[in-house]
Design a protein around this motif. Structure first.
Motif, PDB file in Angstrom:
ATOM      1  N   HIS A  36      11.639  39.975  31.221  1.00 46.46           N
ATOM      2  CA  HIS A  36      12.068  38.657  30.748  1.00 46.46           C
ATOM      3  C   HIS A  36      11.204  38.325  29.535  1.00 46.46           C
ATOM      4  O   HIS A  36       9.988  38.177  29.637  1.00 46.46           O
ATOM      5  CB  HIS A  36      11.872  37.628  31.856  1.00 46.46           C
ATOM      6  CG  HIS A  36      12.529  36.313  31.590  1.00 46.46           C
ATOM      7  ND1 HIS A  36      12.181  35.509  30.520  1.00 46.46           N
ATOM      8  CD2 HIS A  36      13.538  35.666  32.251  1.00 46.46           C
ATOM      9  CE1 HIS A  36      12.908  34.407  30.545  1.00 46.46           C
ATOM     10  NE2 HIS A  36      13.756  34.478  31.583  1.00 46.46           N
ATOM     11  N   TRP A  38      10.627  35.792  27.667  1.00 45.58           N
ATOM     12  CA  TRP A  38       9.800  34.575  27.604  1.00 45.58           C
ATOM     13  C   TRP A  38       8.655  34.610  28.619  1.00 45.58           C
ATOM     14  O   TRP A  38       7.615  33.998  28.393  1.00 45.58           O
ATOM     15  CB  TRP A  38      10.666  33.335  27.820  1.00 45.58           C
ATOM     16  CG  TRP A  38      11.724  33.193  26.772  1.00 45.58           C
ATOM     17  CD1 TRP A  38      13.067  33.146  26.959  1.00 45.58           C
ATOM     18  CD2 TRP A  38      11.511  33.116  25.358  1.00 45.58           C
ATOM     19  NE1 TRP A  38      13.720  33.043  25.760  1.00 45.58           N
ATOM     20  CE2 TRP A  38      12.788  33.015  24.746  1.00 45.58           C
ATOM     21  CE3 TRP A  38      10.386  33.132  24.538  1.00 45.58           C
ATOM     22  CZ2 TRP A  38      12.964  32.919  23.370  1.00 45.58           C
ATOM     23  CZ3 TRP A  38      10.568  33.035  23.163  1.00 45.58           C
ATOM     24  CH2 TRP A  38      11.825  32.927  22.590  1.00 45.58           C
ATOM     25  N   HIS A  39       8.829  35.324  29.722  1.00 45.25           N
ATOM     26  CA  HIS A  39       7.713  35.509  30.643  1.00 45.25           C
ATOM     27  C   HIS A  39       6.616  36.353  29.996  1.00 45.25           C
ATOM     28  O   HIS A  39       5.421  36.049  30.123  1.00 45.25           O
ATOM     29  CB  HIS A  39       8.195  36.179  31.931  1.00 45.25           C
ATOM     30  CG  HIS A  39       9.077  35.307  32.761  1.00 45.25           C
ATOM     31  ND1 HIS A  39       9.718  35.750  33.901  1.00 45.25           N
ATOM     32  CD2 HIS A  39       9.447  33.995  32.625  1.00 45.25           C
ATOM     33  CE1 HIS A  39      10.423  34.770  34.428  1.00 45.25           C
ATOM     34  NE2 HIS A  39      10.280  33.695  33.660  1.00 45.25           N
ATOM     35  N   GLN A  42       4.768  34.345  27.461  1.00 46.43           N
ATOM     36  CA  GLN A  42       3.767  33.458  28.072  1.00 46.43           C
ATOM     37  C   GLN A  42       2.479  34.216  28.369  1.00 46.43           C
ATOM     38  O   GLN A  42       1.364  33.701  28.149  1.00 46.43           O
ATOM     39  CB  GLN A  42       4.326  32.851  29.363  1.00 46.43           C
ATOM     40  CG  GLN A  42       3.385  31.867  30.041  1.00 46.43           C
ATOM     41  CD  GLN A  42       3.076  30.672  29.159  1.00 46.43           C
ATOM     42  OE1 GLN A  42       3.981  30.051  28.609  1.00 46.43           O
ATOM     43  NE2 GLN A  42       1.797  30.350  29.003  1.00 46.43           N
ATOM     44  N   ASP A  43       2.597  35.465  28.857  1.00 49.22           N
ATOM     45  CA  ASP A  43       1.397  36.284  29.086  1.00 49.22           C
ATOM     46  C   ASP A  43       0.664  36.554  27.776  1.00 49.22           C
ATOM     47  O   ASP A  43      -0.574  36.550  27.729  1.00 49.22           O
ATOM     48  CB  ASP A  43       1.786  37.611  29.747  1.00 49.22           C
ATOM     49  CG  ASP A  43       2.277  37.430  31.183  1.00 49.22           C
ATOM     50  OD1 ASP A  43       1.909  36.406  31.804  1.00 49.22           O
ATOM     51  OD2 ASP A  43       3.022  38.298  31.669  1.00 49.22           O
ATOM     52  N   THR A  71      17.994  37.404  26.799  1.00 44.74           N
ATOM     53  CA  THR A  71      16.740  36.959  27.417  1.00 44.74           C
ATOM     54  C   THR A  71      16.051  38.116  28.119  1.00 44.74           C
ATOM     55  O   THR A  71      14.822  38.244  28.072  1.00 44.74           O
ATOM     56  CB  THR A  71      17.013  35.812  28.423  1.00 44.74           C
ATOM     57  OG1 THR A  71      17.599  34.722  27.732  1.00 44.74           O
ATOM     58  CG2 THR A  71      15.731  35.362  29.100  1.00 44.74           C
ATOM     59  N   LYS A 152       0.362  41.373  31.039  1.00 43.93           N
ATOM     60  CA  LYS A 152       0.222  40.644  32.300  1.00 43.93           C
ATOM     61  C   LYS A 152      -1.190  40.763  32.857  1.00 43.93           C
ATOM     62  O   LYS A 152      -1.782  39.772  33.316  1.00 43.93           O
ATOM     63  CB  LYS A 152       1.243  41.183  33.311  1.00 43.93           C
ATOM     64  CG  LYS A 152       1.235  40.428  34.630  1.00 43.93           C
ATOM     65  CD  LYS A 152       2.326  40.969  35.564  1.00 43.93           C
ATOM     66  CE  LYS A 152       2.321  40.203  36.887  1.00 43.93           C
ATOM     67  NZ  LYS A 152       3.370  40.709  37.806  1.00 43.93           N
TER      68      LYS A 152
END
Length: 447
Positions: A36, A38-39, A42-43, A71, A152
């Motif tokens: 994903h 956008w995940h 964010q990381d 996405t 991550k």
């Protein structure tokens, strides 16, 4: 889409080993990998400092990802976007062109994107007859998939470090607040301890805290503060436990009686006159009969009114801290050395030593050597043969006798009544032994 041909940047931009490493990582993306976007972004934001990216660079990466229609990014999909600089500027909130170019280079250096430049440096896509993209030139975002697990892990490490840093900052704040307030409580309540030393140790530790410091430095300082916290807490808790025991014994009427009520301390050679002048000739066993409670500040100030002269600005003394400050002023005026004062504070406790200084200051015109007298009382305190209670009571009785000798007018009678009332109320609170009361009631005592 056909094979990717461009592997070097257009124009004067040089090829680096970092670019080759990014390209190798991108080619190793499994075809079935899916993330994903956008995940992952964010990381990347959380691990920004560890990656070496800037805020502006992340704003541009956000814009680049928005140009990809999907996405969920997969390893077998087209991962090149080709927006013009004008399009990027609009989506990056009007960033200047020079700033845009500079932070695009940052994204490339961090390995977050890969340049796929055309022969003339333009960004575009060439489509076939079926509308499928045959060749695209622009920015390859495949590192978003290839390094997703790495991002991550970095983000988790950064979050854990931030949490640990926040916790140690909280420990420091709570320790500083607790120690400062416990020291104030100890001084205000008259807990016997060397509070001057404790305050000095606290200031020394707090002075080590820099404006910016790594977590490890703050951890070491927090451990020092927690050690001092435990020491101060132990002193307060021990005093509270002692007070509770004394209250229980007092309620049950269990007082230690003097087996030799008429025995007196032997005066130290050369200091008999000073002890008699200060009203400190007390029975050895009577000292044990005194209550463990601290003298109220109001009673001490009634017995030693000259201490008020030492307050700066002519104000009153409202608490024990101000009383201790007045004692610090009185000490050098009487010629008492710092070593004698420190020894007295260690043996008696800071508050008891200050009361002793105030009593000596009250009768300094009758004492030849204040320093020698204080050392004598310190030696008796070390042997458990000294208490400030008889000293203060003797000064109160001397004040009463002086008011009686001054005259028999209405004003004098009022002073007599007030002073006598304070003495009676104080003695009623003391719950001392009959032997000590008889000793205090002897004619001429403390005069």
């Amino acid at each position: 889409m056909t094979q990717r041909l461009a592997t070097t940047p257009f124009g004067r931009r040089p090829m680096t080993l970092g670019m080759i490493s990014s390209q190798v990582t991108a080619r190793a993306v499994p075809k079935d990998a899916t993330v994903h976007k956008w995940h992952v972004f964010q990381d990347i934001k959380d691990a920004r400092i560890a990656l070496g990216a800037t805020d502006r660079a992340l704003a541009i990466l956000d814009a680049l990802l928005s140009f990809h229609p999907d996405t969920a990014l997969s390893g077998d999909s087209e991962l090149i976007v080709w927006p013009s600089n004008d399009q990027l500027i609009r989506r990056a909130n009007g960033m200047p062109p020079t700033t845009l170019r500079r932070h695009l280079a940052v994204l490339v250096e961090c390995g977050l994107i890969i340049r796929r430049d055309s022969p003339n440096g333009k960004r575009f896509a060439r489509k076939g007859q079926g509308g499928e993209i045959e060749q695209a030139y622009g920015f390859d975002i495949s590192p978003i998939i290839a390094r997703a697990e790495e991002f991550k892990d970095l983000a988790e490490a950064v979050r854990s470090e931030k949490k640990a840093f926040r916790l140690v900052k909280e420990r420091l704040t709570i320790c500083r607040r607790d120690i400062a307030k416990m020291i104030n409580a100890g001084i205000e309540e008259g807990v016997p301890a060397n509070w001057g030393r404790v305050q000095h140790a606290y200031q020394a530790i707090v002075g080590q805290i820099p404006r910016t410091a790594p977590r490890q430095t703050l951890e070491a300082i927090a451990e020092e503060l927690e050690g001092l916290w435990a020491e101060v807490r132990e002193a307060l808790e021990s005093f509270v436990k002692t007070q509770k025991v004394d209250a229980i014994e007092s309620g049950n009427g269990r007082h230690i009686q003097n087996s030799k009520p008429d025995s007196k301390f032997e005066s130290e050679s050369g200091l008999r006159d000073e002890e008699e002048a200060g009203g400190n000739v007390a029975d050895t066993d009577n000292v044990r009969s005194l209550p463990k409670r601290e003298l109220p500040l109001g009673i001490v100030l009634d017995a030693c009114p000259d201490t008020l002269w030492l307050v700066k600005g002519g104000g009153g003394i409202r608490n024990w801290r101000e009383f201790l400050a007045a004692a610090e002023v009185a000490r050098p005026t009487m010629g008492i050395s710092p070593s004698a004062w420190e020894e007295a504070r260690t043996a008696m406790g800071e508050q008891q030593a200050a009361i002793t200084i105030a009593a000596i200051y009250q009768r300094q015109d009758q004492i030849n050597s204040a320093g020698g007298y204080l050392r004598s009382l310190t030696d008796r305190a070390k042997a458990g043969k000294f208490s400030v209670w008889p000293m203060v009571m003797a000064l109160l009785r001397a004040k009463l006798e002086a008011s009686k000798a001054a005259g028999n007018g209405a004003e004098t009678a009022a002073v007599d009544l007030e002073t006598a009332g304070k003495v009676v109320r104080t003695e009623s609170r003391l719950e001392i032994s009959d032997a000590l009361r008889r000793s205090l009631n002897k004619p001429g005592r403390g005069s």
